[in-house]
Structures are given as structure tokens and as C-alpha cells.
Design a protein around this motif. Structure first.
Motif, PDB file in Angstrom:
ATOM      1  N   TRP A  78       0.832  -1.216   0.000  1.00 39.50           N
ATOM      2  CA  TRP A  78       0.000   0.000   0.000  1.00 39.50           C
ATOM      3  C   TRP A  78       0.863   1.261   0.000  1.00 39.50           C
ATOM      4  N   LYS A  79       1.916   1.256   0.777  1.00 44.91           N
ATOM      5  CA  LYS A  79       2.797   2.414   0.866  1.00 44.91           C
ATOM      6  C   LYS A  79       3.450   2.709  -0.479  1.00 44.91           C
ATOM      7  N   LEU A  80       3.797   1.648  -1.218  1.00 47.50           N
ATOM      8  CA  LEU A  80       4.535   1.818  -2.471  1.00 47.50           C
ATOM      9  C   LEU A  80       3.628   2.067  -3.670  1.00 47.50           C
ATOM     10  N   HIS A  81       2.476   1.383  -3.715  1.00 44.94           N
ATOM     11  CA  HIS A  81       1.615   1.495  -4.900  1.00 44.94           C
ATOM     12  C   HIS A  81       0.136   1.550  -4.553  1.00 44.94           C
ATOM     13  N   GLY A  82      -0.188   2.106  -3.418  1.00 40.98           N
ATOM     14  CA  GLY A  82      -1.591   2.299  -3.086  1.00 40.98           C
ATOM     15  C   GLY A  82      -2.344   0.987  -2.901  1.00 40.98           C
ATOM     16  N   THR A  83      -3.644   1.039  -3.167  1.00 36.59           N
ATOM     17  CA  THR A  83      -4.504  -0.120  -2.923  1.00 36.59           C
ATOM     18  C   THR A  83      -4.092  -1.331  -3.745  1.00 36.59           C
ATOM     19  N   ARG A  84      -3.771  -1.117  -5.031  1.00 33.61           N
ATOM     20  CA  ARG A  84      -3.406  -2.277  -5.854  1.00 33.61           C
ATOM     21  C   ARG A  84      -2.089  -2.892  -5.382  1.00 33.61           C
ATOM     22  N   GLY A  85      -1.170  -2.061  -4.881  1.00 33.81           N
ATOM     23  CA  GLY A  85       0.066  -2.595  -4.324  1.00 33.81           C
ATOM     24  C   GLY A  85      -0.185  -3.399  -3.065  1.00 33.81           C
ATOM     25  N   GLY A  86      -1.091  -2.897  -2.197  1.00 32.74           N
ATOM     26  CA  GLY A  86      -1.432  -3.628  -0.990  1.00 32.74           C
ATOM     27  C   GLY A  86      -2.095  -4.953  -1.294  1.00 32.74           C
ATOM     28  N   LEU A  87      -3.012  -4.945  -2.274  1.00 31.68           N
ATOM     29  CA  LEU A  87      -3.666  -6.191  -2.673  1.00 31.68           C
ATOM     30  C   LEU A  87      -2.653  -7.187  -3.232  1.00 31.68           C
ATOM     31  N   ALA A  88      -1.735  -6.694  -4.061  1.00 35.60           N
ATOM     32  CA  ALA A  88      -0.739  -7.584  -4.677  1.00 35.60           C
ATOM     33  C   ALA A  88       0.156  -8.220  -3.620  1.00 35.60           C
ATOM     34  N   MET A  89       0.740  -7.406  -2.749  1.00 37.97           N
ATOM     35  CA  MET A  89       1.656  -7.948  -1.749  1.00 37.97           C
ATOM     36  C   MET A  89       0.926  -8.848  -0.754  1.00 37.97           C
ATOM     37  N   GLY A  90      -0.252  -8.437  -0.313  1.00 39.63           N
ATOM     38  CA  GLY A  90      -0.994  -9.243   0.652  1.00 39.63           C
ATOM     39  C   GLY A  90      -1.457 -10.566   0.081  1.00 39.63           C
ATOM     40  N   LEU A  91      -1.975 -10.546  -1.157  1.00 40.68           N
ATOM     41  CA  LEU A  91      -2.443 -11.785  -1.782  1.00 40.68           C
ATOM     42  C   LEU A  91      -1.288 -12.734  -2.078  1.00 40.68           C
TER      43      LEU A  91
END
Length: 444
Positions: A78-91
Motif C-alpha cells: 500500500w505504501k509503495l503502490h496504493g490499494t493495488r500494491g497492498g492487494l498484490a503484496m498481501g495476496l
């Protein structure tokens, strides 16, 4: 100053995905190992976040229910690429382990009645007992820094083991007690005053409420589908509701809720047989990703054994997917909703006091889990003894399983004396279970 001005490097999204997939596939060893891996990859090697940001975010994730390592990965994305970054790293942190534990759950359900398979898991259960003791000692050493914390841990253990206090009440009660105590005597909980952090902007109430509303609807969507198509008596509805409730009180990681989950799954719903929770934990210990993925094992077996109107394997698959959904969707919601409040949370000593008390109570919870595993792994028969409000589970000494005892002692030597890794210990103990049970591998 822009939100990323203090970052040394900012990856493009494709690189974030590649590194996130690598971390997800290598994240063995529980939260300590997973956090260390992320620190090495993202702070030391790639310098995507600073040391202060990483530790600041880790403290924030400790305040939230759910697996802190997965939420930390989500926050970094999320810090690096917003919501889509958070979704990507978390998933990507969750999916590799979810696929593996699903395959292992299918194998377990298909082969559970075979003699060699039971012998294999005799060794795994015995090793899990030593692993849980190791976790108890490690967490106690870190969490019980003051006499007050030790009293809280002891009270939690007694409440669970002797008075059958529900696990959610233990967590919530400890949190309220810690918040009250932190106002008057924060030193009793080891909470130190810190310099106030200047908030970076106005309070983001609107964005937080919208995120919770959207996240809540996404969280509830499959439950609504199950309710309207299968009804409230179906096992999938019960699975979804139970693990949704569990997701809200999962402070302290998987070990903290395992005993409560096992008791409900075995005695409350009849989804599992005694001892099978230890089997599930053994499987989860061998897979990457959060240890709380053991919930998927429970959800799979629950639906597999009550499959109507589906076939057993389809029902098990649906149960596993639903369990994973309601367990992890809240984790994303907490991060996206509360990350904008991160600076202000540093100015909340009562919140820190509540977390400190919960962390201490978790030690007592894990001690109760250890006792539960001792009883169900080493003894075939357990008799509850009641005296007024006190209820104790006492083992029938004559039902002691000497093979499980031998392997448990051996696994303790491997872990505490020889410093062997968890996966190696599980493998050796599984083989020992086969040998002690008299199974000839060549004849399987």
C-alpha cells in the motif's frame, strides 16, 4: 513532502509483484521468520522502505487482529503502490500457502483412514507438541516483561483451563484492563511515553468509513450468497460465521486461537476429531505463509464431512475457499482503513496499554493450548471433573500412548538441544511415527 519522498527506491508495479511472489513462496518459519525475510528483502537489499518506516508499520500491525506478517506485507504494498500494491503484496503472501494447504487437506481427507497415514501423523502430532512449547517459551520471554503482565498471563490461563471462559472474552477483557491501567500506571505494563508525533494531515474519517463500508460488503458477500441459497443450517454458513467472528479477535497469531478453534470445531460443531487440530497445525507449519492458514484445513474437513448437496471434494473446496476469504479479507480492510491513521496511533498510550495486556494474555492462551495438545496427543481418554464453577480435563493415565510420548521427547531434544528446524523436525518425527507403528514403507 510527498508520501514517498523519504523512500530510497520506489519499484515499478511489476517488480513489486515479482518480489512479493518470491517472499510469498519463501515465507516459512512463522511470523518471526517471515518478518525477518521481509526486512532483509525490502529494507536491507532493495531499500524500498526505511528502517524507521518498517518498525513503525510493524508496531501498527501488532495493534490489529490477524497475522501481523501478512498485514505488514500488505502495508508495504500500500505504501509503495496504493490499494493495488497492498492487494498484490498481501495476496501473494497468502496464495502460495493457501494452494499448498488445500492440496494437503485434500490428501488428508482422502487418506485419513489408512493405517500408514495415521502412523505418519502420530509423529507429526508429537512434534507439534514440542513446537508449541517452543512458541510458548519464545513469546513468554518477549511479552512478560513486568510482574503485572505475568499476572495477566496467569489469569488468562486459569480462566480458560479451569473456568471455561470464552477466548473472545479473555482477549477483550485483557484489552479493556490494559487501556484502563495505561491511563494511571502505564509502567506496570511496560508502556513508555514517547515524543508526540505531528500528524501529517486532517483526520481521514471519510476515507476510513468508506473503506470499512466497502470492505465489510466484500467480506459479507459470500456469506450472503450461502445464506440465500443454502440457508442458515448449512455447514458453509456455520463455517463462514465462525471464522468471521474469529477474524475479529485473532490477536497474537494462530497459536492464540488454536485451542479455542479446536474446542469449537471438535466439541461445539463436531467438524474435527480429537487430535486432528494438531495434524492441521503440522501441515500449516510445513507450508509458506501465515500459520493461521490452519483455519483452511478446518474449513475443508468441516465441509468435506457434511457435503450435501455437493460432493465431498467440491464441498471441501468451497469450505476451504470460504474460510480463507472470511479470514483474510478483514486483514486487507484493517490496513486500508487504518493506515492513514498510522501517525496518530503513536500518540495513543491507552491503545498501547491495551495491546500490551492482550499480548500478555496471549501467553496464557498459548499455555492453555499447550495443555490441550498434551492431553489430546499423549492420552486416548480424557475425563472432565467439575466442582462448582471449576471444570478440569484430567487424562486417564492408563490411556497414555507411549509411542507419542517417545516421539515428543525426541522432538523436544531436536528443537531445544540440537536446534533443528521445524520442517526437519516434522519430517524426522513423521518417519519415527511410521517406524514405531511397525509400518513397512515398501509394502504401502
Amino acid at each position: 513532502m510527498s508520501e514517498r519522498a523519504d523512500l530510497l527506491n520506489t519499484p515499478d508495479f511489476s517488480e513489486l509483484v515479482r518480489v512479493g511472489a518470491r517472499i510469498g513462496c519463501l515465507s516459512f518459519g512463522g511470523p518471526a521468520g517471515q518478518i525477518a525475510l521481509m526486512h532483509h528483502e525490502l529494507v536491507d537489499e532493495r531499500r524500498w522502505v526505511s528502517e524507521d518506516q518498517f518498525l513503525h508499520a510493524l508496531n501498527f500491525c501488532h495493534l490489529l487482529p490477524g497475522p501481523e506478517a501478512q498485514q505488514l506485507a500488505t502495508w508495504i504494498g500500500w505504501k509503495l503502490h496504493g490499494t493495488r500494491g497492498g492487494l498484490a503484496m498481501g495476496l501473494l503472501f497468502v496464495l502460495p500457502g493457501a494452494v499448498v494447504i488445500l492440496a494437503l487437506s485434500m490428501l488428508y481427507a482422502a487418506a485419513a483412514g489408512l493405517g500408514w497415514f495415521s502412523a505418519l501423523f502420530l509423529g507429526i502430532k508429537a512434534a507439534v507438541l514440542a513446537i508449541v512449547v517452543q512458541a510458548l517459551l519464545r513469546i513468554a520471554g518477549r511479552a512478560l516483561g513486568t510482574p503485572t503482565k505475568k499476572i495477566i498471563a496467569m489469569a488468562a490461563f486459569i480462566g480458560l483451563a479451569a473456568f471455561a471462559v470464552p477466548f473472545p472474552m479473555v482477549v477483550l477483557g485483557a484489552g479493556v484492563f490494559g487501556m484502563v491501567l495505561a491511563k494511571r500506571r502505564p509502567d506496570l505494563l511496560g508502556v513508555k511515553a514517547s515524543a508526540p508525533v505531528e500528524p501529517s494531515g486532517p483526520r481521514p474519517w471519510g476515507a476510513t468509513m468508506r473503506t470499512i463500508a466497502v470492505g465489510g460488503m466484500i467480506w459479507a458477500l459470500p456469506l450472503a450468497l450461502v445464506l440465500t441459497t443454502l440457508g442458515a443450517d448449512h455447514v458453509l454458513w456455520k463455517i463462514g460465521v465462525f471464522f468471521s467472528q474469529l477474524a475479529v479477535v485473532t490477536f497474537g497469531g494462530a497459536y492464540a486461537v488454536l485451542s479455542y478453534m479446536a474446542q469449537q470445531a471438535v466439541d461445539g460443531f463436531g467438524w474435527l476429531r480429537p487430535g486432528e487440530m494438531a495434524d492441521g497445525l503440522g501441515l500449516a507449519e510445513t507450508t509458506p505463509g501465515p500459520l493461521i492458514m490452519v483455519t483452511q484445513f478446518v474449513g475443508y474437513l468441516a465441509a468435506f464431512r457434511s457435503p450435501e448437496p455437493f460432493g465431498p471434494y467440491l464441498a471441501g473446496f468451497l469450505g476451504a475457499v470460504l474460510t480463507t476469504w472470511v479470514t483474510f479479507v478483514p486483514c486487507f480492510m484493517w490496513i486500508f482503513a487504518f493506515s492513514p491513521w498510522l501517525d496518530r496511533l503513536e500518540n495513543a498510550p491507552r491503545l498501547k496499554g491495551g495491546l500490551a495486556a492482550i499480548t500478555a494474555a496471549v501467553v496464557g492462551v498459548i499455555a492453555n493450548l499447550t495443555l490441550w495438545f498434551v492431553l489430546h496427543v499423549l492420552f486416548a481418554r480424557i475425563a472432565p471433573i467439575s466442582a462448582g464453577p471449576i471444570t478440569l480435563d484430567l487424562p486417564d493415565i492408563a490411556s497414555l500412548d507411549w509411542k507419542a510420548l517417545v516421539i515428543t521427547v525426541a522432538s523436544a531434544v531436536m528443537i531445544f538441544r540440537l536446534r533443528m528446524g521445524i520442517i526437519t523436525t516434522l519430517g524426522v518425527c513423521a518417519l519415527a511415527g511410521l517406524v514405531l507403528a511397525g509400518v513397512v514403507l515398501a509394502g504401502v
